[in-house]
Design an enzyme around this catalytic site. Structure first.
Site, PDB file in Angstrom:
ATOM      1  N   GLU A   1       0.661  -0.864   0.236  1.00 39.08           N
ATOM      2  CA  GLU A   1       0.382  -0.411   0.030  1.00 39.08           C
ATOM      3  C   GLU A   1       1.291   1.273  -0.027  1.00 39.08           C
ATOM      4  O   GLU A   1       1.724   1.229   0.446  1.00 39.08           O
ATOM      5  CB  GLU A   1      -0.874   0.022   1.431  1.00 39.08           C
ATOM      6  CG  GLU A   1      -1.903  -0.771   1.007  1.00 39.08           C
ATOM      7  CD  GLU A   1      -2.557  -0.922   2.198  1.00 39.08           C
ATOM      8  OE1 GLU A   1      -3.208   0.411   2.716  1.00 39.08           O
ATOM      9  OE2 GLU A   1      -3.989  -1.890   1.893  1.00 39.08           O
TER      10      GLU A   1
ATOM     11  N   HIS B   1      -9.332   9.946   2.536  1.00 45.89           N
ATOM     12  CA  HIS B   1      -8.923   8.747   1.776  1.00 45.89           C
ATOM     13  C   HIS B   1      -9.835   9.126   0.523  1.00 45.89           C
ATOM     14  O   HIS B   1     -10.727   9.904   0.393  1.00 45.89           O
ATOM     15  CB  HIS B   1     -10.155   7.610   1.987  1.00 45.89           C
ATOM     16  CG  HIS B   1      -9.359   6.331   1.651  1.00 45.89           C
ATOM     17  ND1 HIS B   1      -9.396   6.156   0.224  1.00 45.89           N
ATOM     18  CD2 HIS B   1      -8.905   5.543   2.214  1.00 45.89           C
ATOM     19  CE1 HIS B   1      -8.790   5.074   0.282  1.00 45.89           C
ATOM     20  NE2 HIS B   1      -8.451   4.620   1.228  1.00 45.89           N
TER      21      HIS B   1
ATOM     22  N   ARG C   1      -0.736   9.656   1.647  1.00 44.60           N
ATOM     23  CA  ARG C   1      -2.808   9.497   0.843  1.00 44.60           C
ATOM     24  C   ARG C   1      -2.722  10.812   0.766  1.00 44.60           C
ATOM     25  O   ARG C   1      -4.043  11.392  -0.238  1.00 44.60           O
ATOM     26  CB  ARG C   1      -3.684   9.042   1.786  1.00 44.60           C
ATOM     27  CG  ARG C   1      -3.744   7.428   2.188  1.00 44.60           C
ATOM     28  CD  ARG C   1      -4.147   7.107   3.268  1.00 44.60           C
ATOM     29  NE  ARG C   1      -4.895   5.170   3.216  1.00 44.60           N
ATOM     30  CZ  ARG C   1      -5.416   5.016   4.067  1.00 44.60           C
ATOM     31  NH1 ARG C   1      -5.837   5.505   5.272  1.00 44.60           N
ATOM     32  NH2 ARG C   1      -5.963   3.568   3.402  1.00 44.60           N
TER      33      ARG C   1
ATOM     34  N   HIS D   1     -11.868  10.640   6.923  1.00 43.64           N
ATOM     35  CA  HIS D   1     -11.589   8.998   7.031  1.00 43.64           C
ATOM     36  C   HIS D   1     -10.909   8.255   8.442  1.00 43.64           C
ATOM     37  O   HIS D   1     -11.145   7.181   8.867  1.00 43.64           O
ATOM     38  CB  HIS D   1     -10.610   8.323   5.784  1.00 43.64           C
ATOM     39  CG  HIS D   1     -10.464   6.805   5.456  1.00 43.64           C
ATOM     40  ND1 HIS D   1     -11.776   6.034   5.593  1.00 43.64           N
ATOM     41  CD2 HIS D   1      -9.229   5.718   5.941  1.00 43.64           C
ATOM     42  CE1 HIS D   1     -10.485   4.647   5.779  1.00 43.64           C
ATOM     43  NE2 HIS D   1      -9.746   4.681   5.852  1.00 43.64           N
TER      44      HIS D   1
ATOM     45  N   ARG E   1      -1.217   9.229   8.888  1.00 41.58           N
ATOM     46  CA  ARG E   1      -1.366   7.930   9.221  1.00 41.58           C
ATOM     47  C   ARG E   1      -0.921   7.665   8.030  1.00 41.58           C
ATOM     48  O   ARG E   1      -1.723   7.387   7.460  1.00 41.58           O
ATOM     49  CB  ARG E   1      -2.672   7.376   9.895  1.00 41.58           C
ATOM     50  CG  ARG E   1      -2.508   5.909  10.038  1.00 41.58           C
ATOM     51  CD  ARG E   1      -3.549   5.413  10.638  1.00 41.58           C
ATOM     52  NE  ARG E   1      -4.972   6.412   9.459  1.00 41.58           N
ATOM     53  CZ  ARG E   1      -5.263   4.861   8.677  1.00 41.58           C
ATOM     54  NH1 ARG E   1      -4.833   3.768   8.884  1.00 41.58           N
ATOM     55  NH2 ARG E   1      -6.180   4.804   7.701  1.00 41.58           N
TER      56      ARG E   1
END
Length: 503
Positions: A116, A232, A278, A337, A372
């Site tokens: 990811e 997100h 992100r 998110h 994060r």
């Protein structure tokens, strides 16, 4: 009439992964687990798609995982906390597997792991592509219900905290079937989740409005980094509230982002393109949409006909919105998110108030910094939830003292709807002084009319800290201050300000 109960043990508020982990780890102390929603409902853990990040493979190491966590956090991660999370991560994943979480495995029994964004290794343990959260929570629900030291009470909405004159938290106030119940205990663990319900566009359950955070602040707890909200990048834009999520694992498998003309655009924003952090991807999609070019996730070649088996939740959400991801582009938009900020805690969940612990998304250990790292949320909930449960179980009964109730009113539905729109508009992906000042003024007006509703308190913490941080960092982006200049965490030593009355 208020009912009063004494529980000789630990109260855990919240039934997500952090709450379950705390409750299980507190054994043999007696635990009263309180949840407003039925188990496996109303918590972000059960909705998590990507999986759990941990250094489980031979080509990985906790030090690498910690380094990626620090890098993603944009200068605000506490390195020692990131190292602890990464060191305890593999054992936490294996513990979840031992409790029945059916992680995908390779032929030889090793964990299958996906790559990811911002990870230097493929280290995300998952279940059937996008089923990790649900599968983990189903397994832990069985374990919690079987644990003799845990009593579960659902339908219990947190509406206040019990506090003595020394600021020690001595219990909670909940509403059950219209009755107000005061429950005293040796220690309280808040695992009440995030703030997604404060935003009009969110991927989290609407029940999560930051009320645990707000009540802790009203009781005087120190709050850390409230301005840092993660959006997100790929919520599925099909008009649903909350918005379903297109997991980041899709981009890890090779799905690409394109505009309405089918042209890829991420390379213009970051050299890692679709696998950029992100916050970068979210701002890129926001910019493309604002420019009228639209944004879509193209997984036709990367996944295609395998969607129903490999990513069943995404497939079902798309089909329910009239989009067949096997043959069509998936319209996407950034959505609230995850909240990196929260009630400030140490590595064992201790807050600034004696007797009060916090874990999961409502807490801030400093492990996420300003942004994060993908799939660190479930890991944090498991690792620090368990640590908080063990620490809370060691708290001894305190001498009897007069107690006060720290509480705030519910926010009416119309006022909540207006707040959600304002938060998405002014404290969203791109922020400005003008918008944030307007938001703070609007919240102040709402508080004047409706009182210190915990949801309003939580929203004001986010807005005021975002206004005060005159730079851009991680999930916090100020178009009027686009540079990163102040690598310092935010700590708000909240002064007690709730309605108080004798218990």
């Amino acid at each position: 009439m208020t009912e009063r109960i004494r529980h000789d043990g630990v109260i855990v508020v919240g039934a997500g992964l952090a709450g379950f982990s705390a409750a299980l780890a507190a054994a043999p102390a007696r635990v009263l687990l309180l949840s407003e929603a039925p188990l496996n409902h109303g918590c972000s853990s059960a909705w998590a798609q990507g999986g759990v990040a941990a250094a489980l493979s031979d080509d990985d190491a906790p030090a690498l995982h910690a380094a990626d966590t620090v890098a993603a956090g944009a200068g605000l991660v506490v390195p020692a906390v990131a190292a602890l999370l990464a060191e305890e991560g593999p054992a936490a994943v294996r513990r979840l597997a031992d409790l029945g979480a059916p992680f995908d495995r390779k032929a030889g029994g090793a964990f299958s792991q996906s790559l990811e964004a911002a990870h230097s290794r493929a280290r995300v343990a998952r279940v059937k592509g996008d089923q990790a959260g649900r599968a983990i929570m189903e397994a832990l629900t069985v374990a919690v219900r079987a644990a003799r030291h845990i009593e579960v009470r659902t339908g219990a909405k947190l509406v206040g905290l019990l506090q003595d004159g020394s600021t020690r938290i001595r219990g909670v106030v909940v509403r059950i079937d219209g009755r107000t119940v005061e429950i005293a205990a040796r220690a309280v663990v808040l695992a009440t989740g995030g703030i997604g319900g404060l935003y009009a566009v969110t991927t989290t359950p609407a029940e999560l409005k930051g009320e645990g955070l707000g009540l802790a602040a009203l009781a005087g707890a120190t709050i850390a980094d409230p301005e840092f909200v993660q959006f997100h990048p790929t919520a599925i834009d099909i008009g649903r509230d909350p918005a379903p999520l297109a997991t980041e694992a899709l981009r890890g498998e090779g799905a690409v982002l394109v505009d309405a003309n089918g042209e890829r655009f991420m390379a213009r924003y970051h050299p890692a393109a679709e696998l950029a952090p992100r916050d970068v991807v979210a701002r890129a999609i926001h910019a493309e949409r604002e420019a009228g070019r639209g944004a879509f996730l193209d997984a036709r070649e990367a996944v295609g006909a395998h969607f129903p088996d490999e990513f069943p939740a995404v497939f079902a959400a798309c089909m329910g919105g009239g989009v067949d991801p096997r043959t069509q582009l998936i319209p996407v938009a950034p959505a609230c998110h995850y909240h990196m900020g929260g009630i400030a805690t140490d590595i064992d969940g201790r807050t600034s108030l004696p007797g009060l612990y916090a874990a999961g998304e409502c807490a801030s250990t400093g492990v996420h910094g300003a942004n994060r790292l993908a799939s660190n949320s479930l890991l944090e909930a498991a690792v620090f939830g368990a640590r908080a449960g063990r620490a809370a179980a060691r708290v001894q009964a305190a001498p009897e003292r007069p107690l006060a109730v720290v509480t705030g009113p519910d926010l009416p539905a119309e006022a909540l709807a207006a707040l959600r729109e304002a938060m998405s508009r002014d404290a969203g992906v791109v922020r400005t002084a003008e918008g944030l000042a307007r938001l703070v003024a609007g919240i102040d007006t709402a508080q004047a009319g409706h009182g210190q509703a915990p949801a309003l308190v939580a929203a004001r913490l986010v807005a005021a800290a975002a206004l005060a941080r005159r730079e851009s960092r991680g999930g916090h982006f100020r178009s009027d201050f686009p540079d990163a200049v102040a690598p310092e965490r935010t700590f708000v030593a909240a002064a007690p300000g709730a309605a108080r009355h004798a218990a």
